[in-house]
Design a protein around this motif. Structure first.
Motif, PDB file in Angstrom:
ATOM      1  N   ALA A 182       0.823  -1.205   0.000  1.00 52.67           N
ATOM      2  CA  ALA A 182       0.000   0.000   0.000  1.00 52.67           C
ATOM      3  C   ALA A 182       0.862   1.262   0.000  1.00 52.67           C
ATOM      4  O   ALA A 182       0.561   2.247  -0.688  1.00 52.67           O
ATOM      5  CB  ALA A 182      -0.938   0.000   1.208  1.00 52.67           C
ATOM      6  N   LEU A 183       1.944   1.217   0.778  1.00 55.60           N
ATOM      7  CA  LEU A 183       2.855   2.363   0.830  1.00 55.60           C
ATOM      8  C   LEU A 183       3.506   2.596  -0.525  1.00 55.60           C
ATOM      9  O   LEU A 183       3.673   3.742  -0.956  1.00 55.60           O
ATOM     10  CB  LEU A 183       3.914   2.120   1.904  1.00 55.60           C
ATOM     11  N   ARG A 184       3.869   1.505  -1.217  1.00 58.90           N
ATOM     12  CA  ARG A 184       4.487   1.642  -2.537  1.00 58.90           C
ATOM     13  C   ARG A 184       3.525   2.303  -3.519  1.00 58.90           C
ATOM     14  O   ARG A 184       3.914   3.193  -4.297  1.00 58.90           O
ATOM     15  CB  ARG A 184       4.905   0.261  -3.058  1.00 58.90           C
ATOM     16  N   ILE A 185       2.261   1.893  -3.504  1.00 52.86           N
ATOM     17  CA  ILE A 185       1.271   2.505  -4.396  1.00 52.86           C
ATOM     18  C   ILE A 185       1.129   3.990  -4.096  1.00 52.86           C
ATOM     19  O   ILE A 185       1.116   4.837  -5.003  1.00 52.86           O
ATOM     20  CB  ILE A 185      -0.095   1.798  -4.251  1.00 52.86           C
ATOM     21  N   ALA A 186       1.038   4.324  -2.800  1.00 55.35           N
ATOM     22  CA  ALA A 186       0.879   5.731  -2.414  1.00 55.35           C
ATOM     23  C   ALA A 186       2.099   6.555  -2.819  1.00 55.35           C
ATOM     24  O   ALA A 186       1.960   7.675  -3.336  1.00 55.35           O
ATOM     25  CB  ALA A 186       0.649   5.826  -0.907  1.00 55.35           C
ATOM     26  N   ASP A 188       4.327   5.830  -5.201  1.00 53.67           N
ATOM     27  CA  ASP A 188       4.432   5.910  -6.669  1.00 53.67           C
ATOM     28  C   ASP A 188       3.549   7.020  -7.226  1.00 53.67           C
ATOM     29  O   ASP A 188       3.886   7.662  -8.228  1.00 53.67           O
ATOM     30  CB  ASP A 188       4.038   4.572  -7.306  1.00 53.67           C
ATOM     31  N   ARG A 189       2.433   7.255  -6.557  1.00 60.32           N
ATOM     32  CA  ARG A 189       1.498   8.280  -7.030  1.00 60.32           C
ATOM     33  C   ARG A 189       1.898   9.682  -6.591  1.00 60.32           C
ATOM     34  O   ARG A 189       1.764  10.642  -7.354  1.00 60.32           O
ATOM     35  CB  ARG A 189       0.086   7.967  -6.515  1.00 60.32           C
ATOM     36  N   SER A 190       2.387   9.784  -5.363  1.00 61.07           N
ATOM     37  CA  SER A 190       2.624  11.124  -4.821  1.00 61.07           C
ATOM     38  C   SER A 190       4.102  11.490  -4.674  1.00 61.07           C
ATOM     39  O   SER A 190       4.443  12.681  -4.700  1.00 61.07           O
ATOM     40  CB  SER A 190       1.943  11.251  -3.450  1.00 61.07           C
ATOM     41  N   ALA A 191       4.962  10.497  -4.490  1.00 62.99           N
ATOM     42  CA  ALA A 191       6.385  10.788  -4.271  1.00 62.99           C
ATOM     43  C   ALA A 191       7.240   9.655  -4.831  1.00 62.99           C
ATOM     44  O   ALA A 191       7.848   8.883  -4.080  1.00 62.99           O
ATOM     45  CB  ALA A 191       6.654  10.978  -2.778  1.00 62.99           C
ATOM     46  N   GLU A 193      10.092   9.565  -6.152  1.00 60.57           N
ATOM     47  CA  GLU A 193      11.496   9.604  -5.749  1.00 60.57           C
ATOM     48  C   GLU A 193      11.693   8.948  -4.389  1.00 60.57           C
ATOM     49  O   GLU A 193      12.700   8.263  -4.152  1.00 60.57           O
ATOM     50  CB  GLU A 193      11.990  11.049  -5.721  1.00 60.57           C
ATOM     51  N   ALA A 194      10.724   9.132  -3.500  1.00 55.22           N
ATOM     52  CA  ALA A 194      10.795   8.499  -2.188  1.00 55.22           C
ATOM     53  C   ALA A 194      10.655   6.985  -2.313  1.00 55.22           C
ATOM     54  O   ALA A 194      11.299   6.230  -1.586  1.00 55.22           O
ATOM     55  CB  ALA A 194       9.703   9.048  -1.267  1.00 55.22           C
ATOM     56  N   ALA A 195       9.817   6.529  -3.255  1.00 53.93           N
ATOM     57  CA  ALA A 195       9.658   5.093  -3.493  1.00 53.93           C
ATOM     58  C   ALA A 195      10.978   4.483  -3.954  1.00 53.93           C
ATOM     59  O   ALA A 195      11.390   3.417  -3.477  1.00 53.93           O
ATOM     60  CB  ALA A 195       8.563   4.843  -4.531  1.00 53.93           C
ATOM     61  N   GLU A 196      11.652   5.164  -4.862  1.00 50.01           N
ATOM     62  CA  GLU A 196      12.940   4.669  -5.342  1.00 50.01           C
ATOM     63  C   GLU A 196      13.979   4.663  -4.227  1.00 50.01           C
ATOM     64  O   GLU A 196      14.798   3.742  -4.123  1.00 50.01           O
ATOM     65  CB  GLU A 196      13.430   5.543  -6.502  1.00 50.01           C
ATOM     66  N   ALA A 197      13.924   5.684  -3.373  1.00 42.76           N
ATOM     67  CA  ALA A 197      14.855   5.734  -2.242  1.00 42.76           C
ATOM     68  C   ALA A 197      14.616   4.559  -1.303  1.00 42.76           C
ATOM     69  O   ALA A 197      15.562   3.943  -0.792  1.00 42.76           O
ATOM     70  CB  ALA A 197      14.691   7.053  -1.489  1.00 42.76           C
ATOM     71  N   GLY A 198      13.340   4.220  -1.086  1.00 49.31           N
ATOM     72  CA  GLY A 198      13.008   3.079  -0.239  1.00 49.31           C
ATOM     73  C   GLY A 198      13.559   1.776  -0.793  1.00 49.31           C
ATOM     74  O   GLY A 198      14.064   0.939  -0.054  1.00 49.31           O
TER      75      GLY A 198
END
Length: 325
Positions: A182-186, A188-191, A193-198
């Motif tokens: 769920a966090l990945r979906i959120a 990917d939609r809003s941040a 760059e943060a998803a890639e950092a994770g």
């Protein structure tokens, strides 16, 4: 160098030298167990963090792949669910393992696929999408499948029931994976760059956590390892060999192409031994956690070795000559 670049480099180094780190930490735990035994009460939390990281790697397209290749997924899933638990039980009988060690071996056999299988599928020229799909199915089904096998195969040795194991696995595995997804979906939609950092950070966290879990279990079982650990080591080595061989055979019998055969090999042979160790410590004893810890060390030796062999085998194949006009 930015902080993110440094983390990415550290993650790459940790993945590259993962086996070395595990062996070094295990060796140090044998000499100075007190450096790691304090980690034991936090093993479940650590595994939950790893599962959160796994959830972060999932995307909706991964579930689409389940529908696109159900036959291949079913072969890998069924081979793992049938071969590994039954082989574990047979080994506990054949080697006359004491009850606590037997429970540990059965926990490994009943565990879902580990994320190491996805990495090995990539390194060994396998079908990574299929690997992720099989690992996802076995992980999400673990709260039901794993307690069912453990109760069926080790019921007379248990003081906990199906629901105890079910609820624990839901907390350690299912909820963190779903939250990560769920966090990945959120993100990917809003941040994005943060998803890639994770995705850059969590491999490092996973490696450090697995190394810590293995070292903690080794530290808790120093006397056993130095004394009566031969039978446990034999069970782990044979169990892993059976899983890898059965995965390869299942893929061949199903008529899969070579990349998928390699994938099923890793999916069946490489287990989520961290989950098995966490449940062993939580419900049984440190001794029951010894086989999962040994399995974690051993399958991170055989996995990379086999991936390297597959990769060399693939690269040595002659490429098809261009057709004449």
């Amino acid at each position: 160098m930015s902080a993110l670049s440094a983390l990415r480099k550290a993650s790459n180094l940790a993945n590259t030298y993962f086996v070395v780190l595990v062996l070094a930490a295990a060796g140090l735990a044998l000499v100075e167990p007190s450096l790691f035994t304090w980690i034991a009460p936090h093993i479940s939390l650590g595994l939950g963090i790893i599962m959160l990281g796994m959830g972060l790697t999932l995307q909706p397209i991964d579930f689409k792949r389940l529908a696109e290749q159900p036959g291949a997924v079913a072969v890998g899933v069924l081979a793992q669910w049938l071969v590994m638990p039954l082989a574990a039980y047979a080994l506990t009988v054949a080697l006359s393992l004491p009850p606590e060690l037997a429970v540990g071996v059965i926990l490994v056999g009943a565990a879902p696929g580990g994320t190491a299988s996805n990495v090995m599928a990539y390194l060994g020229e396998g079908d990574v999408a299929l690997s992720v799909a099989i690992t996802t199915v076995t992980t999400l089904a673990a709260p039901i499948v794993m307690p069912a096998w453990v109760v069926a195969l080790a019921g007379e040795q248990l003081q906990v029931g199906f629901m105890d194991l079910f609820l624990s696995i839901v907390q350690i595995v299912f909820i963190p994976v779903v939250l990560g997804f769920a966090l990945r979906i959120a993100l990917d939609r809003s941040a994005p760059e943060a998803a890639e950092a994770g995705l850059d950070v969590f491999p490092l966290i996973s490696v450090v956590t697995i190394v810590a879990i293995v070292a903690a279990v080794v530290g808790l079982n120093v006397d056993t390892i130095l004394g009566a650990g031969v039978a446990a080591i034999a069970a782990v080595v044979i169990h892993n060999a059976i899983g890898l061989s059965a995965g390869y055979g299942a893929g061949k019998l199903a008529g899969m192409p070579d990349d998928r055969v390699r994938t099923t090999t890793f999916e069946v042979g490489l287990q989520n031994s961290g989950l098995a160790a966490a449940l062993a410590v939580a419900f049984f004893s440190p001794l029951a956690a010894l086989p999962p810890a040994l399995f974690s060390v051993w399958h991170n030796v055989t996995g990379p070795a086999l991936a390297s062999y597959f990769s060399r085998q693939e690269s040595s194949r002659p490429t098809a000559a261009p057709a004449d006009d």
